[in-house]
Scaffold this motif. Structure first.
Motif, PDB file in Angstrom:
ATOM      1  N   LEU A   1       7.727   8.586  -2.658  1.00 46.92           N
ATOM      2  CA  LEU A   1       6.934   7.831  -3.638  1.00 46.92           C
ATOM      3  C   LEU A   1       7.659   6.562  -4.068  1.00 46.92           C
ATOM      4  N   ALA A   2       8.982   6.666  -4.244  1.00 45.93           N
ATOM      5  CA  ALA A   2       9.779   5.508  -4.668  1.00 45.93           C
ATOM      6  C   ALA A   2       9.859   4.459  -3.564  1.00 45.93           C
ATOM      7  N   VAL A   3      10.030   4.897  -2.323  1.00 45.59           N
ATOM      8  CA  VAL A   3      10.130   3.951  -1.200  1.00 45.59           C
ATOM      9  C   VAL A   3       8.862   3.120  -1.082  1.00 45.59           C
ATOM     10  N   PHE A   4       7.715   3.773  -1.172  1.00 47.83           N
ATOM     11  CA  PHE A   4       6.470   3.018  -1.016  1.00 47.83           C
ATOM     12  C   PHE A   4       6.136   2.218  -2.270  1.00 47.83           C
ATOM     13  N   ALA A   5       6.639   2.637  -3.417  1.00 52.57           N
ATOM     14  CA  ALA A   5       6.517   1.796  -4.607  1.00 52.57           C
ATOM     15  C   ALA A   5       7.316   0.518  -4.406  1.00 52.57           C
ATOM     16  N   PHE A   6       8.530   0.649  -3.895  1.00 46.14           N
ATOM     17  CA  PHE A   6       9.381  -0.520  -3.643  1.00 46.14           C
ATOM     18  C   PHE A   6       8.745  -1.452  -2.616  1.00 46.14           C
ATOM     19  N   LEU A   7       8.227  -0.879  -1.525  1.00 50.65           N
ATOM     20  CA  LEU A   7       7.600  -1.699  -0.490  1.00 50.65           C
ATOM     21  C   LEU A   7       6.407  -2.475  -1.038  1.00 50.65           C
ATOM     22  N   ASN A   8       5.650  -1.842  -1.912  1.00 49.48           N
ATOM     23  CA  ASN A   8       4.520  -2.546  -2.533  1.00 49.48           C
ATOM     24  C   ASN A   8       4.998  -3.597  -3.525  1.00 49.48           C
ATOM     25  N   LEU A   9       6.094  -3.319  -4.222  1.00 44.59           N
ATOM     26  CA  LEU A   9       6.634  -4.291  -5.178  1.00 44.59           C
ATOM     27  C   LEU A   9       7.125  -5.561  -4.495  1.00 44.59           C
ATOM     28  N   VAL A  10       7.698  -5.408  -3.308  1.00 46.40           N
ATOM     29  CA  VAL A  10       8.205  -6.585  -2.600  1.00 46.40           C
ATOM     30  C   VAL A  10       7.119  -7.264  -1.771  1.00 46.40           C
ATOM     31  N   GLY A  11       5.921  -6.700  -1.814  1.00 38.47           N
ATOM     32  CA  GLY A  11       4.796  -7.399  -1.203  1.00 38.47           C
ATOM     33  C   GLY A  11       4.377  -6.905   0.157  1.00 38.47           C
ATOM     34  N   LEU A  12       4.831  -5.737   0.574  1.00 41.23           N
ATOM     35  CA  LEU A  12       4.415  -5.195   1.868  1.00 41.23           C
ATOM     36  C   LEU A  12       3.182  -4.334   1.664  1.00 41.23           C
ATOM     37  N   SER A  13       2.058  -4.802   2.147  1.00 43.11           N
ATOM     38  CA  SER A  13       0.821  -4.029   2.048  1.00 43.11           C
ATOM     39  C   SER A  13       0.514  -3.398   3.403  1.00 43.11           C
TER      40      SER A  13
ATOM     41  N   HIS B   1       3.031  -5.592 -10.473  1.00 43.02           N
ATOM     42  CA  HIS B   1       4.150  -4.669 -10.639  1.00 43.02           C
ATOM     43  C   HIS B   1       3.877  -3.562 -11.638  1.00 43.02           C
ATOM     44  N   TRP B   2       3.120  -3.837 -12.707  1.00 44.12           N
ATOM     45  CA  TRP B   2       2.882  -2.791 -13.706  1.00 44.12           C
ATOM     46  C   TRP B   2       2.029  -1.660 -13.126  1.00 44.12           C
ATOM     47  N   ILE B   3       1.063  -1.998 -12.302  1.00 48.20           N
ATOM     48  CA  ILE B   3       0.233  -0.963 -11.676  1.00 48.20           C
ATOM     49  C   ILE B   3       1.093  -0.068 -10.794  1.00 48.20           C
ATOM     50  N   ILE B   4       1.935  -0.689  -9.983  1.00 46.88           N
ATOM     51  CA  ILE B   4       2.780   0.051  -9.044  1.00 46.88           C
ATOM     52  C   ILE B   4       3.770   0.942  -9.780  1.00 46.88           C
ATOM     53  N   ILE B   5       4.432   0.389 -10.793  1.00 46.34           N
ATOM     54  CA  ILE B   5       5.451   1.145 -11.543  1.00 46.34           C
ATOM     55  C   ILE B   5       4.819   2.318 -12.281  1.00 46.34           C
ATOM     56  N   LEU B   6       3.686   2.071 -12.944  1.00 50.78           N
ATOM     57  CA  LEU B   6       3.024   3.149 -13.681  1.00 50.78           C
ATOM     58  C   LEU B   6       2.530   4.246 -12.734  1.00 50.78           C
ATOM     59  N   PHE B   7       2.010   3.845 -11.579  1.00 49.16           N
ATOM     60  CA  PHE B   7       1.543   4.841 -10.615  1.00 49.16           C
ATOM     61  C   PHE B   7       2.711   5.686 -10.112  1.00 49.16           C
ATOM     62  N   PHE B   8       3.853   5.054  -9.885  1.00 51.31           N
ATOM     63  CA  PHE B   8       5.032   5.802  -9.436  1.00 51.31           C
ATOM     64  C   PHE B   8       5.466   6.819 -10.492  1.00 51.31           C
ATOM     65  N   PHE B   9       5.520   6.399 -11.751  1.00 51.19           N
ATOM     66  CA  PHE B   9       5.953   7.320 -12.809  1.00 51.19           C
ATOM     67  C   PHE B   9       4.947   8.458 -13.010  1.00 51.19           C
ATOM     68  N   LEU B  10       3.670   8.164 -12.905  1.00 51.74           N
ATOM     69  CA  LEU B  10       2.664   9.214 -13.073  1.00 51.74           C
ATOM     70  C   LEU B  10       2.746  10.236 -11.939  1.00 51.74           C
ATOM     71  N   THR B  11       2.858   9.761 -10.706  1.00 52.35           N
ATOM     72  CA  THR B  11       2.936  10.686  -9.575  1.00 52.35           C
ATOM     73  C   THR B  11       4.250  11.474  -9.598  1.00 52.35           C
ATOM     74  N   SER B  12       5.337  10.822  -9.980  1.00 47.95           N
ATOM     75  CA  SER B  12       6.623  11.531 -10.073  1.00 47.95           C
ATOM     76  C   SER B  12       6.573  12.604 -11.148  1.00 47.95           C
ATOM     77  N   SER B  13       5.876  12.305 -12.244  1.00 42.66           N
ATOM     78  CA  SER B  13       5.744  13.306 -13.306  1.00 42.66           C
ATOM     79  C   SER B  13       4.975  14.523 -12.802  1.00 42.66           C
ATOM     80  N   LEU B  14       3.984  14.289 -11.937  1.00 43.16           N
ATOM     81  CA  LEU B  14       3.248  15.413 -11.357  1.00 43.16           C
ATOM     82  C   LEU B  14       4.164  16.302 -10.522  1.00 43.16           C
ATOM     83  N   VAL B  15       5.050  15.668  -9.759  1.00 43.23           N
ATOM     84  CA  VAL B  15       5.991  16.431  -8.930  1.00 43.23           C
ATOM     85  C   VAL B  15       6.896  17.289  -9.812  1.00 43.23           C
ATOM     86  N   LEU B  16       7.404  16.714 -10.896  1.00 39.90           N
ATOM     87  CA  LEU B  16       8.331  17.432 -11.775  1.00 39.90           C
ATOM     88  C   LEU B  16       7.615  18.519 -12.578  1.00 39.90           C
TER      89      LEU B  16
END
Length: 663
Positions: A192-204, A401-416
């Protein structure tokens, strides 16, 4: 308004205030409505809507995807689900799993035309949210959007977790059993973090890369089917034992924890079908990028996805029972296909190929979830269903970036929260997705009734629609019956998402409540005057800012009922203090004679909103709408039109997202 005044204004080439609509001042805080004449023609007085050399002409559309590229993106999503569907379906249906899988194929067949009819009539990105936004009300569309957001979240987590499980299976026990749980949690969050990073740097997501993955994935599955079929031809014992195992009374008593033992064959098939519907997620994905597809490609992507599922899923489910025992399938449900590959003549080589394919294609599904949620949240933020700060872009990568970061935290919270056990989340995923499918089918019904003038190339019959809804609702009930706890998980996350959305609809009311509370509390608790004034001024300023965004409705006639219906829609679904009634005319003598009088009457009738009349000489076209949107600073998603007839020379998607709100 005098005729010579009107003619003078039409020659200026600018927006001019002609006269007040109202002769008598109204008792309200908003301004009086006005009449404006707008000239959007180019300087040489050539109608820009028909002149290809006009600078206001829309830019050449980008290269669009062909059938292979369009199928690949959605195909990766729907065909990757086989990696985690077989295990959960076997738990419910046992050796009857292939029958359940065939019922899922039937459901997809029913929904092929349901999706195709809607999306050929309204070929705009957004899927279910967009359909309901144009065929019903904004709150209903917001509910569908909330369900879609949940579906994207669950897609990302389930796909990442399953990819982690297949990666663990490739390590051949390198991870101690005591550490496997935390390994899966860590790797899932890492994906989840890797693809968040890839989206943050602009790789779609690249359609070409998706096509390469797609071809490799399908080739791998076909190879696995071939080796498994050979294995079955050489040894039928495993399959026969699986059938006997289901009917052995002693085994039923020993293995009563397996759900399919507790039910009759019919109920087992039904519950297996319900859980197997998890495997059709991705069928709706193609509708989210329909504007990027070549004309006529979208129905073909639906056909292709249905054909792939019809060929691969039943075959793999049957052959799994021919190679592995039911007990083995259930015990190792997260990496069934690699175990299956290792039992064939392909051995460890095929096992590694299948495992690598699983990791790659499931990772692609995570990326698809990110791309989908970014697009949906952007659209909802533009429609003012979500906070505007989500539209903020990184100045260097131009990513949200806010969409990507929030989505990462929400999905990570689901995992935990689930501690890496996504079994319940798979149920939430299925509930959300099946509800979205049901709403899409209901959207089709609404389109037939409210938007029947829209041309469409495919028509779904009523029997098909009703059967589709019945199957999906039945599957939804089956999932809840099979595992009732998923309702609690679903309710928690759905409530959070829907409250965030509906709070945006109630912003003005919430600000009024804040004003009341400040005034009321100040009667009991001393509040410094400066603090109170600051709060009151900020509240009023925010309310004015929210209502300052103008909106527009293009009216073809002077029909009072139609314009009144548009105003009521805006008041019920939007927050604004100004609505512009726009009429496009070719010559002055074609302007409806009662238009100004009727707009004046409506402006007087609705004191909470200022209603202006804007007259534009020209031909109604996408270029005219573009220019009007830029000139008036009104986003096209806040421009409304009546349902166009098949006489309109342009397609609805060419207008860039304008909303259809009336018949």
């Amino acid at each position: 308004m005098e005729k010579d005044q009107f003619e003078d204004a039409s020659r200026t080439g600018q927006i001019e205030l002609i006269t007040d609509i109202n002769k008598k001042k109204k008792k309200r805080s908003s301004q009086q409505g006005t009449v404006e004449n707008m000239d959007l023609r180019s300087s040489d007085d050539t109608d820009f809507s028909t002149d290809e050399n006009d600078p206001l002409k829309a830019k050449k559309p980008p290269h669009k995807m062909n059938q292979l590229l369009a199928t690949a993106i959605a195909g990766n999503d729907i065909t990757s689900s086989i990696f985690y569907t077989i295990g959960v379906c076997t738990t419910a249906a046992g050796f009857l799993m292939p029958i359940s899988m065939c019922l899922v194929v039937l459901v997809l067949y029913l929904f092929r035309d349901i999706y195709a009819e809607v999306c050929t009539a309204l070929p705009l990105n957004g899927g279910t949210y967009n359909v309901l936004l144009n065929a019903s009300t904004k709150p209903v569309a917001a509910v569908a959007a909330a369900l879609s957001l949940l579906s994207y979240m669950a897609t990302a987590v389930v796909s990442a977790n399953t990819a982690a499980s297949y990666l663990n299976s490739l390590l051949n026990g390198a991870i101690p059993d005591s550490d496997v749980k935390w390994f899966l949690i860590g790797v899932t969050i890492m994906f989840l973090a890797v693809f968040a990073f890839l989206n943050l740097v602009g790789l779609s997501e690249s359609a070409v890369v998706a096509a390469i993955i797609f071809i490799f994935h399908i080739s791998t599955l076909v190879t696995l089917i071939g080796f498994s079929a050979v294995q079955f031809g050489m040894n039928t014992t495993t399959f026969l034992d699986n059938i006997k195992y289901r009917n052995d009374v002693d085994d039923i008593n020993v293995n009563s924890t397996y759900a399919y033992h507790a039910y009759s064959p019919v109920i087992a098939v039904y519950l297996g079908f319900s859980t197997a519907l998890l495997g059709v997620s991705g069928f709706e994905t193609s509708a989210n990028y329909i504007e990027e597809q070549q004309d006529g490609v979208y129905p073909k992507t639906l056909r292709n996805m249905w054909a792939l599922v019809a060929l691969l899923n039943p075959a793999l489910s049957f052959l799994t029972l021919c190679v592995l025992s039911v007990h083995e399938i259930i015990a190792d449900s997260d990496s069934v296909l690699t175990d299956m590959a290792s039992r064939t003549a392909g051995g460890s080589v095929l096992k590694y190929v299948v495992g690598i394919d699983a990791v790659i294609v499931l990772s692609g599904a995570v990326l698809t979830a990110y791309v989908g949620v970014i697009g949906l949240v952007r659209r909802m933020s533009m429609d003012r269903c979500l906070p505007q700060f989500l539209l903020a872009q990184n100045p260097y990568t131009h990513t949200n970036h806010w969409i990507i970061i929030l989505f990462f935290f929400l999905t990570s919270s689901l995992v935990l929260i689930t501690m890496g056990d996504v079994t319940e989340l798979e149920g939430v995923y299925t509930v959300a997705f099946l509800t979205v499918m049901t709403l899409f089918a209901l959207g089709n019904v609404a389109m037939k009734y409210k938007r029947k003038q829209l041309p469409r190339f495919v028509k779904a019959g009523w029997i098909r629609i009703l059967l589709g809804i019945a199957f999906v609702v039945g599957g939804l009930i089956g999932n809840i019956y099979f595992d009732p706890i998923i309702v609690a998980y679903f309710a928690i996350y759905f409530t959070v998402v829907i409250l965030a959305i509906f709070s945006m609809f109630a912003r003005i009311r919430l600000l009024k409540v804040l004003l009341f509370m400040v005034n009321d509390i100040s009667n009991f608790i001393p509040i410094p005057a400066s603090w109170k004034d600051t709060i009151l001024n900020w509240t009023k300023s925010e309310a004015q800012k929210i209502k300052s965004q103008s909106m527009a409705f293009f009216t073809k006639t002077d029909q009072l009922a139609q314009m009144n219906k548009a105003i009521q829609y805006v008041l019920e679904n939007e927050i604004t203090g100004n609505l512009k009634m726009v009429h496009v005319y070719e010559s002055q003598d074609t302007i409806p004679p009662s238009l100004q009088r009727n707009v004046s009457m409506l402006d007087e009738t609705y004191p909470k909103i200022t209603i202006d009349l804007v007259l534009i000489q020209g031909i109604f076209s996408p270029q005219l709408v573009d220019s009007f949107s830029e000139r008036m600073r009104i986003p096209k998603n806040l421009i409304f039109i009546t349902c166009p007839s098949n006489k309109l020379m342009y397609k609805i998607n060419e207008f860039g997202g304008v909303r259809v709100i009336t018949h």
